[in-house]
Each structure stands twice: as structure tokens, then as C-alpha cells.
Write an enzyme that holds these catalytic residues in place. Structure first.
Site, short mmCIF file in Angstrom:
data_model
loop_
_atom_site.label_atom_id
_atom_site.label_comp_id
_atom_site.label_asym_id
_atom_site.label_seq_id
_atom_site.Cartn_x
_atom_site.Cartn_y
_atom_site.Cartn_z
N LYS A 157 30.44 20.58 41.81
CA LYS A 157 29.73 19.18 41.81
C LYS A 157 28.78 19.00 42.89
O LYS A 157 29.10 18.59 44.15
CB LYS A 157 30.94 18.07 41.88
CG LYS A 157 30.23 16.70 41.79
CD LYS A 157 31.20 15.74 41.84
CE LYS A 157 30.71 14.22 41.51
NZ LYS A 157 31.69 13.08 41.22
N LYS A 168 39.49 16.74 42.66
CA LYS A 168 38.25 16.75 43.17
C LYS A 168 38.38 16.45 44.81
O LYS A 168 39.21 15.85 45.19
CB LYS A 168 37.29 15.51 42.59
CG LYS A 168 35.84 15.51 43.38
CD LYS A 168 35.15 14.37 43.03
CE LYS A 168 35.56 13.35 44.31
NZ LYS A 168 34.56 12.19 44.21
N ASP A 197 36.79 7.38 40.64
CA ASP A 197 38.13 7.79 41.75
C ASP A 197 37.43 7.05 42.91
O ASP A 197 38.08 7.35 44.01
CB ASP A 197 38.04 9.28 41.99
CG ASP A 197 36.44 9.82 42.44
OD1 ASP A 197 35.83 9.64 41.77
OD2 ASP A 197 36.49 10.54 43.08
N GLU A 245 32.88 20.24 45.99
CA GLU A 245 32.01 19.22 46.09
C GLU A 245 31.57 19.12 47.50
O GLU A 245 31.96 18.12 48.19
CB GLU A 245 32.27 17.89 45.61
CG GLU A 245 31.24 16.90 45.78
CD GLU A 245 31.46 15.49 45.47
OE1 GLU A 245 30.66 14.38 45.46
OE2 GLU A 245 32.72 15.23 44.93
N SER A 291 28.66 14.68 36.50
CA SER A 291 30.00 13.86 37.09
C SER A 291 29.44 12.68 37.90
O SER A 291 29.48 12.82 39.02
CB SER A 291 30.69 14.99 37.98
OG SER A 291 31.80 14.21 38.59
N TYR A 330 32.46 6.69 50.21
CA TYR A 330 33.14 6.67 48.81
C TYR A 330 34.36 6.14 48.99
O TYR A 330 35.20 6.69 49.59
CB TYR A 330 32.94 8.18 48.27
CG TYR A 330 33.05 8.24 46.91
CD1 TYR A 330 34.21 8.61 45.97
CD2 TYR A 330 31.68 7.88 45.97
CE1 TYR A 330 34.35 8.74 44.74
CE2 TYR A 330 32.15 7.85 44.75
CZ TYR A 330 33.11 8.12 44.11
OH TYR A 330 33.04 8.26 42.70
N GLU A 377 28.78 17.62 49.26
CA GLU A 377 27.81 16.86 48.87
C GLU A 377 26.61 16.85 49.98
O GLU A 377 26.79 16.33 50.99
CB GLU A 377 27.98 15.38 48.74
CG GLU A 377 26.97 14.35 48.52
CD GLU A 377 27.17 13.04 48.08
OE1 GLU A 377 26.41 12.34 47.89
OE2 GLU A 377 28.44 12.65 48.05
#
Length: 391
Positions: A260, A178, A66, A218, A329, A391, A220
């Protein structure tokens, strides 16, 4: 939206009754009080649970593909290709059409362009995935922006219009979503940044479920920094406590979500490295203290670890029984060697696909606790940490 009410009997006295009791007055007159909690159970509840269980199926994990068009452009530039829609389409076609991929991959997270895109052969990408029993997913956040009032931290935007976007993505064939936000240890993290991350994830998760998409949650915790594994563990405990508190506040159904998380590792610039056994010990301790067993799957991100390192750490976490499906993932940790093998050349497509299948199979074995690490290439052992990665 339908709801079910759970009644809990509480024998805690009211404030006035507490003072009365402490004044040696009789408390025999006290009556139990009922506290009502609402748990949402919308029209999609059964489907959400079924989707989450399908993605969290034994020996399978998620291919994260993605990357935004800008990030995909950086990947293409690393092999000498221009960032054009045709080149992005060619690379994504390579990924989704790997023969036998569905044996090891249960879901693929797509960028919006990919969800509506066809392969170079004219077949919808979504349909190619479904034919291999791979569930299509979709990135729904709108990226990170500076968080005012914080210590140079960020927050994730995208809540505006999210409900209508989720509904459209569902119609296009996506069944999970996500949303990635980040927490930086070198920058604090500040209480403001942690709370903003947790609240945003909770609102997103509730909206996604309301529109038929299983939310991947998620937050992170970035690898950036010189901190040790204990500091990462301390921050992760705080972050996940906030996330689940606010998800409960927003009536998120835990059986219909996937997580995630980052693995608990030292900072990328820490001189003391951790073994897979140490990463497993700290990460599982975090999960046991913070993640309810109702959650079907924990799909770890790789976060800049090498392909082999991410697989070894996952394997270590699956040496015993866990109450959740503990899987992967991965983006770079699945795609890196594949991308370099392809190099943008049509004659290399088959070899690149075989490389991706090797990585997918390795992580499938790790999910089952059966990965040995034998026969791995030197390329697969190279770290991929990028300081300040976007990202």
C-alpha cells in the site's frame, strides 16, 4: 515451520585467495563455494497466496474503513454526530451493506471494534462482507509515537503481542492485515526513521504471515511539504529499497503480501502540480525499480488527494500492462462524499450507499484503465489534504 533451501554457487575467492591471485599465484586450485538461503514456507503458504490473489483480482480494490475510534469520531463530528459506538456502528453498517459492493471491492480493512461488531440488524459485519465475496482485513498496528533521536519523526508501535493478536483475528475471520507507518520528507527523512519504518514493517509482515494473515505493507510517504515530484521519487526509492531488504532478511514470502504505497506526487504545498500522466510515469518507474514481480498487488493509498484526483492517477497507471495488479486501497477517497450524503440521517442511507457504489465503480474502471472522469460531482473534486494528518 518448514523451510526450503536454495543453493547458489559462488566462484568469488576468499580474502586470502584474492591476495594470492593478485600476487601472481596460481588460482587453478580454487573450488566453488555454496551459499545457502532459507525461504520460509509455513503451513499457511498456499492460503496466503490464494488470499493475496483474491484481493488483487481484476477490477477490484480495497475499502479502507479501519479508522481508529478517535479518527472515526472526527469524521462523525464533521456531519454533526457524536462519537458513540451506536453512531460508529450505524455508519459502518451503511458501508459494509451496500448492495453490489463486492463487484468492485475485494477487501475491507476493519478496525478491531468493527471486526467483532454486528450491524444494526444484528448480523456480524464479517459475515456481511463475506456474503459479497469481500475479504475481511484488520488494522494491527498500535499507532505512531515520537521516535527518539530523530528529527521530530515518528515510529509505529505494536509488535509486542502481535502474534497472539493476529491469531485471534484469524479466528474471527480476518484474512489480511494492515500496518501503517509514515515517512516525512520535510523532516528529512533521517536514515534512522527510514530504517525503523522498514524494520518494523518487515517484522510485522513476517509475524502476520506466520499466523495466516496476508500483510499489507504500508510505508506512507506523507504529502506534507513544498518539495517537488523528483524529491518524492528520490525518497520513495530509498524507502522501498530498505523495506524489501529487511523483508528478505525476515524471510517474508513476497507472493503472500500486498503493498500500500503512496503515489509519487509533489508535496501538497508545492506550487508546481503534476498531471496524472506525470504521476503515473514517476510512480511506475519507482515500482519497476523496487518491487519484485512476485508481489501480487499494489493497492495505492489516496493520502489526501481528492476522490477524482486519486481515481485519475490510478487510471493513468493502468494504461499499459503491469507485472502486478495496480489498484486502490482508499479511505477518504471512497468515503468522503458518501459520509456527507448520509449526514447521519436514516432516510439518506440509500442515497449514501449509491454514492459509495459510484466511487467504487469509478475506481474499478480506473483499475482496468477505462475511467473517463465524466459526470463527477464538484464534491468529488475537492482535495482532502490535512497537514499532519493522523489516522
Amino acid at each position: 515451520m518448514a523451510s526450503a533451501t536454495i543453493l547458489r554457487t559462488s566462484f568469488l575467492p576468499k580474502r586470502s585467495e584474492w591476495f594470492a591471485a593478485n600476487s601472481h599465484q596460481s588460482t587453478s586450485h580454487l573450488q566453488p563455494t555454496s551459499v545457502a538461503f532459507t525461504v520460509h514456507a509455513g503451513a499457511y503458504s498456499d492460503e496466503l497466496i490464494k488470499t493475496a490473489k483474491s484481493v488483487a483480482s481484476p477490477g477490484r480494490g480495497i475499502l479502507a474503513m479501519d479508522e481508529s475510534n478517535a479518527t472515526c469520531g472526527k469524521r462523525l463530528a464533521s456531519i454533526g454526530l457524536e462519537n458513540t459506538e451506536a453512531n460508529r456502528q450505524a455508519y459502518r453498517t451503511l458501508l459494509v451493506s451496500v448492495p453490489g459492493l463486492g463487484q468492485y471491492i475485494s477487501g475491507a480493512i476493519l478496525f478491531e471494534e468493527t471486526l467483532y461488531q454486528s450491524t444494526i440488524d444484528g448480523k456480524k459485519m464479517v459475515d456481511v462482507l463475506k456474503e459479497q465475496n469481500i475479504m475481511p482485513g484488520i488494522k494491527v498496528d498500535k499507532g505512531l509515537v515520537p521516535l527518539a533521536g530523530s528529527n521530530n519523526e515518528s515510529w509505529c508501535q505494536g509488535l509486542d503481542g502481535l502474534a497472539s493478536r493476529c491469531a485471534a483475528y484469524y479466528e474471527q475471520g480476518a484474512r489480511f492485515a494492515k500496518w501503517r507507518t509514515v515517512v516525512s520528507i520535510p523532516n528529512g527523512p533521517s536514515a534512522l526513521a527510514v530504517k525503523e519504518a522498514a524494520w518494523g514493517l518487515a517484522r510485522y509482515a513476517s509475524i502476520a504471515q506466520d499466523n495466516g494473515l496476508v500483510p499489507i505493507v504500508e510505508p506512507e510517504i506523507l504529502l506534507d511539504g513544498e518539495h517537488g515530484i523528483e524529491r518524492t521519487f528520490e525518497v520513495a526509492l530509498k524507502v522501498w529499497a530498505e523495506v524489501f531488504f529487511y523483508m528478505a532478511e525476515n524471510n517474508v514470502m513476497f507472493e503472500g503480501i500486498l503493498l500500500k504505497p503512496s503515489m509519487v506526487t509533489p508535496g501538497a504545498e508545492c506550487k508546481e502540480r503534476a498531471t496524472p500522466e506525470q504521476v503515473s510515469e514517476y510512480t511506475l518507474k519507482l515500482l519497476q525499480r523496487r518491487i519484485p514481480p512476485a508481489v501480487p498487488g499494489i493497492m495505492f493509498l489516496s493520502g489526501g488527494q481528492s476522490e477524482v484526483e486519486a481515481t485519475l492517477n490510478l487510471n493513468a497507471m493502468n494504461q499499459g500492462a503491469n507485472p502486478w495488479h495496480v489498484s486502490f486501497s482508499y479511505a477518504r477517497a471512497l468515503q468522503n462524499t458518501c459520509l456527507k450524503t448520509w449526514g447521519g440521517r436514516p432516510e439518506n442511507v440509500k442515497a449514501a450507499q449509491e454514492t459509495l457504489l459510484v466511487r467504487a465503480k469509478a475506481n474499478s474502471l480506473a483499475q482496468l484503465g477505462k475511467y473517463t472522469g465524466e459526470g463527477e460531482s464538484e464534491e468529488a473534486k475537492k482535495g482532502m489534504f490535512v497537514k499532519g494528518y493522523t489516522y
